[in-house]
Design a protein around this motif. Structure first.
Motif, PDB file in Angstrom:
ATOM      1  N   ILE A 125       0.861  -1.186   0.000  1.00 34.16           N
ATOM      2  CA  ILE A 125       0.000   0.000   0.000  1.00 34.16           C
ATOM      3  C   ILE A 125       0.892   1.228   0.000  1.00 34.16           C
ATOM      4  N   GLY A 126       0.541   2.222  -0.788  1.00 31.48           N
ATOM      5  CA  GLY A 126       1.344   3.429  -0.886  1.00 31.48           C
ATOM      6  C   GLY A 126       1.220   4.319   0.341  1.00 31.48           C
ATOM      7  N   GLY A 127       2.090   5.322   0.390  1.00 30.21           N
ATOM      8  CA  GLY A 127       2.033   6.309   1.461  1.00 30.21           C
ATOM      9  C   GLY A 127       2.967   6.016   2.608  1.00 30.21           C
ATOM     10  N   SER A 128       3.410   7.091   3.285  1.00 37.47           N
ATOM     11  CA  SER A 128       4.393   6.912   4.356  1.00 37.47           C
ATOM     12  C   SER A 128       4.186   7.860   5.531  1.00 37.47           C
ATOM     13  N   GLU A 129       3.121   8.654   5.522  1.00 36.14           N
ATOM     14  CA  GLU A 129       2.875   9.606   6.611  1.00 36.14           C
ATOM     15  C   GLU A 129       1.396   9.980   6.593  1.00 36.14           C
ATOM     16  N   ALA A 130       0.827  10.205   7.773  1.00 35.36           N
ATOM     17  CA  ALA A 130      -0.580  10.604   7.835  1.00 35.36           C
ATOM     18  C   ALA A 130      -0.919  11.154   9.202  1.00 35.36           C
ATOM     19  N   VAL A 131      -1.975  11.966   9.231  1.00 34.10           N
ATOM     20  CA  VAL A 131      -2.575  12.378  10.487  1.00 34.10           C
ATOM     21  C   VAL A 131      -3.873  11.598  10.637  1.00 34.10           C
ATOM     22  N   GLY A 132      -4.186  11.239  11.867  1.00 38.37           N
ATOM     23  CA  GLY A 132      -5.410  10.483  12.091  1.00 38.37           C
ATOM     24  C   GLY A 132      -5.694  10.314  13.568  1.00 38.37           C
ATOM     25  N   ILE A 133      -6.654   9.467  13.879  1.00 40.14           N
ATOM     26  CA  ILE A 133      -7.075   9.212  15.251  1.00 40.14           C
ATOM     27  C   ILE A 133      -6.707   7.776  15.628  1.00 40.14           C
ATOM     28  N   ILE A 134      -6.056   7.606  16.775  1.00 36.45           N
ATOM     29  CA  ILE A 134      -5.701   6.258  17.212  1.00 36.45           C
ATOM     30  C   ILE A 134      -6.982   5.484  17.517  1.00 36.45           C
ATOM     31  N   ASP A 135      -7.138   4.354  16.830  1.00 34.69           N
ATOM     32  CA  ASP A 135      -8.353   3.546  16.922  1.00 34.69           C
ATOM     33  C   ASP A 135      -8.186   2.362  17.864  1.00 34.69           C
ATOM     34  N   ALA A 136      -6.966   1.854  17.980  1.00 40.15           N
ATOM     35  CA  ALA A 136      -6.700   0.704  18.850  1.00 40.15           C
ATOM     36  C   ALA A 136      -5.212   0.661  19.147  1.00 40.15           C
ATOM     37  N   VAL A 137      -4.853  -0.044  20.213  1.00 41.10           N
ATOM     38  CA  VAL A 137      -3.444  -0.170  20.587  1.00 41.10           C
ATOM     39  C   VAL A 137      -3.100  -1.636  20.774  1.00 41.10           C
ATOM     40  N   GLY A 138      -1.826  -1.958  20.569  1.00 39.44           N
ATOM     41  CA  GLY A 138      -1.345  -3.308  20.767  1.00 39.44           C
ATOM     42  C   GLY A 138      -0.855  -3.518  22.191  1.00 39.44           C
ATOM     43  N   ASP A 139      -0.354  -4.698  22.452  1.00 38.93           N
ATOM     44  CA  ASP A 139       0.162  -5.030  23.782  1.00 38.93           C
ATOM     45  C   ASP A 139       1.297  -4.080  24.166  1.00 38.93           C
TER      46      ASP A 139
END
Length: 324
Positions: free
Chosen positions: A61-75
């Motif tokens: 998938i293309g792209g390497s930077e973005a702004v957004g909202i954290i939807d979930a977190v890992g361990d």
């Protein structure tokens, strides 16, 4: 989720397309970000073409930077991060979701709009790290080619804020007026007659402390001639697609230093204290609206061809962004 994916390397407009793929899940130490806006950088296009410093496993998938909202977190990641607006680098940001290292995400102050936040890390952080590497002091001159590019505009802003003088070189005569309209000074077109002599007059007989070459070819040799004794020439890009052509006399008698700069290698090696200091400087300028993070247009994933064409159009006023 919807994404822009490619299964072979080549020109982005020819090999990329909209694809439905499984939404990634954050692993240990990672976060899942719901993408708001993601820019098209030149290095994204070079990666898709297979001509960048690394090649991702395909399909990608293309792209390497973005702004957004954290939807979930890992361990191992603080759950309170869910819902936070952040900007982060990561592979595959031209999609509705992407995974990033929790240690790399930067919370975005409310004073910074999404379209500016989406491009806050890659180009600005490269520019400020590049400026640091030049070791220029207040009152020194530096020279840069491709001054009308994203990094060029940001580098001028950062250098000027530190009292460093900048000679800004562009390849189109029209770009001179474009930069001057933004308040950028000392702009010279290398397409104009007598530009080398005018450049020397601006800098003075002592020459520049450092020069940043984003073009390659013969222009690299011209930059070397503008440097002073023990000056530094940094190769940052090769827009001309040609090898650097240098006069050995200038290199020898001026005792010049020539080196490359690739953010993907330099930034991970930087001390955490330096990273925090530089990020703080960028965020402060961006929050004040003093960092040039202009936008040329915002496109949906479905209109990816229009977006990719716009991103490769000379003279555009800013970054092209995707809104998944």
């Amino acid at each position: 989720m919807r994404s822009l994916q490619y299964s072979q390397f080549g020109p982005a407009t020819e090999v990329i397309g909209v694809s439905e793929v499984a939404t990634p899940q954050p692993g240990e130490g990672q976060v899942l970000v719901r993408t708001t806006l993601s820019p098209i950088h030149n290095h994204d296009l070079w990666t898709i073409a297979g001509s960048y410093g690394y090649k991702p496993a395909l399909p990608a998938i293309g792209g390497s930077e973005a702004v957004g909202i954290i939807d979930a977190v890992g361990d191992g990641v603080d759950a309170s991060l869910v819902g936070k607006r952040v900007v982060a680098g990561g592979a595959g940001t031209w999609a509705q979701f992407y995974v990033a290292s929790a240690a790399s995400v930067l919370p975005v102050p409310d004073a910074i709009a999404d379209d500016a936040a989406a491009q806050l890390m890659a180009m600005p952080f490269s520019a400020i790290a590049l400026l640091e590497s030049l070791e220029a002091k207040t009152g020194d001159w530096i020279v840069q080619s491709a001054a009308n590019g994203a990094v060029g505009k940001i580098l001028d802003t950062l250098a000027t804020s530190r009292g460093i003088k900048v000679l800004n070189l562009v390849r189109r005569d029209a770009a001179v007026a474009e930069l001057e309209a933004l308040g950028i000074k000392n702009v010279i077109s290398t397409s104009s007659d007598g530009w080398r002599e005018r450049a020397r007059q601006v800098i003075g007989e002592d020459g520049a402390r450092a020069a940043v070459d984003s073009i390659g070819g013969k222009l690299a040799g011209d930059l070397a001639q503008l440097l002073g004794y023990k000056g530094l020439l940094v190769s940052f890009g090769s827009a001309a697609g040609e090898p650097m052509t240098l006069d050995s006399g200038a290199v020898i008698f001026k005792q010049l230093v020539i080196k490359g700069f690739w953010g993907a290698k330099v930034l991970p090696e930087m001390a955490d204290t330096d990273k925090s200091r530089l990020i703080g400087e960028l965020v402060t300028l961006a929050a004040k609206g003093q960092l040039p993070l202009d936008v040329d247009g915002i496109y949906s994933l479905d209109d990816f061809k229009g977006a990719l064409d716009a991103a490769q159009t000379p003279g555009r006023k800013g970054k092209v962004l995707f809104r998944p």
